[in-house]
Design an enzyme around this catalytic site. Structure first.
Site, PDB file in Angstrom:
ATOM      1  CB  SER A 150       1.807  46.631  19.329  1.00 43.14           C
ATOM      2  OG  SER A 150       2.956  46.689  20.143  1.00 43.14           O
ATOM      3  CG  ASP A 206       3.174  53.283  25.507  1.00 42.04           C
ATOM      4  OD1 ASP A 206       4.347  52.914  25.299  1.00 42.04           O
ATOM      5  OD2 ASP A 206       2.224  52.995  24.750  1.00 42.04           O
ATOM      6  CG  HIS A 217       3.104  51.228  21.749  1.00 46.65           C
ATOM      7  ND1 HIS A 217       2.891  50.809  23.049  1.00 46.65           N
ATOM      8  CD2 HIS A 217       3.101  50.125  20.988  1.00 46.65           C
ATOM      9  CE1 HIS A 217       2.758  49.485  23.058  1.00 46.65           C
ATOM     10  NE2 HIS A 217       2.882  49.045  21.833  1.00 46.65           N
TER      11      HIS A 217
END
Ligand SMILES: *[C@@H]1O[C@H](CO)[C@@H](O)[C@H](O)[C@H]1NC(C)=O
Ligand SMILES: *[C@@H]1O[C@H](CO)[C@@H](O)[C@H](O)[C@H]1NC(C)=O
Ligand SMILES: *[C@@H]1O[C@H](CO)[C@@H](O)[C@H](O)[C@H]1NC(C)=O
Length: 429
Positions: A166, A408, A411
């Site tokens: 990702s 998060d 990312h």
């Protein structure tokens, strides 16, 4: 050594588990892309790694007997590569971040139709926007200024393919957003096709593609949608199926890191017809096997004159604010500025992994260009989505009351840090 209190340990475990859940959830928006394309291509390179594919391999029953990995390595490990030649010139990865609102961001978040909801931080309420305005300044030289038209010219008639997890997918979206505004409507398109998603720039006869292969070798995590599994199984030397997808690309950008870092053992399925006997290895050993198989593919198959291969080093995480702000208990949540300390290194970048990857890439010498983004991204504790992204799970009132618990810090927001990785890629094409 640092002593952790019981609650810190619990928090640590919680964050590790939570971070992994985040990682797994990132591709959930791809539910629409379910059609799975069986690879029929039989690559023609020598078989130091295994190219045979087992159609319909039943991963759920693959390992009935498990013993611990004792260090047998894939034949690739014994092959010799020449010593890396001495690097010359300016090290563009050594430098500093400069606030520069005239040159960055390189595009507007809201004007990129291919933006992902997991990376669109302003759309999801992020109040500050300085994180979009930093430019990377190498110490010894200047980067060529980003120019979307020039990038598209470099890609004319070519396939650029990002392969990995990702994080790599984020870099791919960044690249698409960075060039797409230079292409008129009707002359560009996006085609999702299971594990492979393709952006087309028609007038340039060029594609920018993303192929999901988070562990590089075949694994039970290869389904772009249904890859959540606590029990990870890989075929440590099996590249045939994936390589069949990527081998025709002209420019390849690989990454692999976080999926090896769950802390859990990884099962090694050397031969699917071995009566279900598997070995079990830690993440580092398992990643080394996969990297060696991949490196052997590169060494034996890549046509240096016609193809260009890049490897993006590990993308750091910022899970512990006490690492840059001793005494604090948070993570990347509410961080709005880069770290200023030159040479800063946090625990989100594993040294053993870096050394292992460095030695394998070193043996490949000029066959692979290393995009060594780890140090420069380490400085960017402000670059993560934190709580400002779309989450797939709903959060409990307790979590909502404590945003740190679900931020998060893995990312990266777009526009943001991955744009700079792509500027570095642009500079080495
Ligand atoms: C850019 O930064 C300068 C100096 O920090 C500031 O004076 C200016 O208003 C900023 N421009 C924009 C468009 O934010
Ligand atoms: C960008 O590159 C194109 C093609 O090489 C060139 O014609 C154009 O002048 C460049 N634009 C800028 C702003 O440098
Ligand atoms: C990347 O750069 C770091 C220094 O920032 C260095 O220690 C490491 O060996 C490099 N990795 C590779 C693969 O070249």
């Amino acid at each position: 050594m640092r002593r952790w209190s019981r609650t810190s340990v619990q928090l640590f475990l919680f964050l590790v588990v939570f971070s992994l859940l985040l990682l797994f959830s990132i591709v959930h928006d791809e539910r629409a892309l379910r059609t799975r394309e069986a690879s029929t291509a039989q690559p023609s390179f020598p078989t130091h790694f295994v190219t045979e594919t087992f159609d319909g391999l039943d991963w759920s029953n693959a390992c009935t007997t498990v013993r611990s990995y004792r260090g047998k390595s894939s034949p690739a490990a014994e092959r010799r590569w020449q010593q890396k030649s001495r690097e010359e010139g300016c090290d563009v990865f050594s430098g500093r971040w400069v606030y520069d609102n005239s040159s960055h961001p390189l595009y507007e978040e809201a004007s990129c139709p291919y933006m992902s909801d997991q990376l669109a931080c302003r759309k999801h309420g992020r109040p500050d926007e300085e994180y979009q305005r930093w430019r990377w300044q190498p110490h010894g030289c200047n980067l060529n200024k980003w120019n979307a038209t020039e990038m598209l010219e470099k890609l004319r008639g070519k396939r650029l393919m990002f392969v990995g997890d990702s994080l790599n997918r984020g870099q791919w979206i960044s690249m698409v957003c960075m060039v797409q505004s230079a292409i008129p409507d009707g002359k560009k398109s996006m085609t999702p096709n299971a594990a492979l998603t393709i952006f087309r720039a028609e007038e340039y006869d060029a594609t920018i593609e993303f192929y999901w292969a988070p562990l590089l070798v075949e694994s039970n995590s290869d389904d772009p949608v249904n890859h959540r599994s606590n029990d990870r199984i890989i075929r440590p030397d099996a590249l045939g199926k994936h390589a069949g997808q990527w081998e025709k690309a002209d420019i390849l950008v690989f990454n692999s890191y976080l999926w090896w870092r769950s802390g859990q053992k990884i099962k090694l399925l050397w031969k699917p017809d071995d009566d279900g006997i598997c070995e079990e290895a830690n993440g580092l050993d398992a990643m080394k096997l996969a990297m060696e198989a991949w490196a052997d593919w590169v060494a034996s198959t890549v046509n240096h004159l016609a193809q260009k291969v890049f490897f993006v080093t590990m993308s750091p995480t910022h899970l512990w604010s006490r690492e840059w702000n001793p005494g604090s208990e948070g993570n990347c949540f509410q961080e709005t500025n880069p770290i200023n300390e030159e040479g800063y290194w946090g625990s989100g970048s594993d040294m053993h992994t870096m050394q292992m990857v460095g030695s394998i890439l070193g043996r490949l010498q000029t066959k692979v260009v290393v995009l060594n983004i780890t140090q420069l991204s380490e400085y960017r504790k402000d670059g993560h989505p934190s709580i400002y992204r779309k989450f797939w799970e709903t959060h409990s009132p307790q979590q909502l009351a404590n945003p740190v618990s679900y931020a998060d810090c893995i990312h990266w927001c777009l526009p943001g840090v991955p744009d700079v990785w792509n500027e570095l890629l642009f500079n080495s094409l």
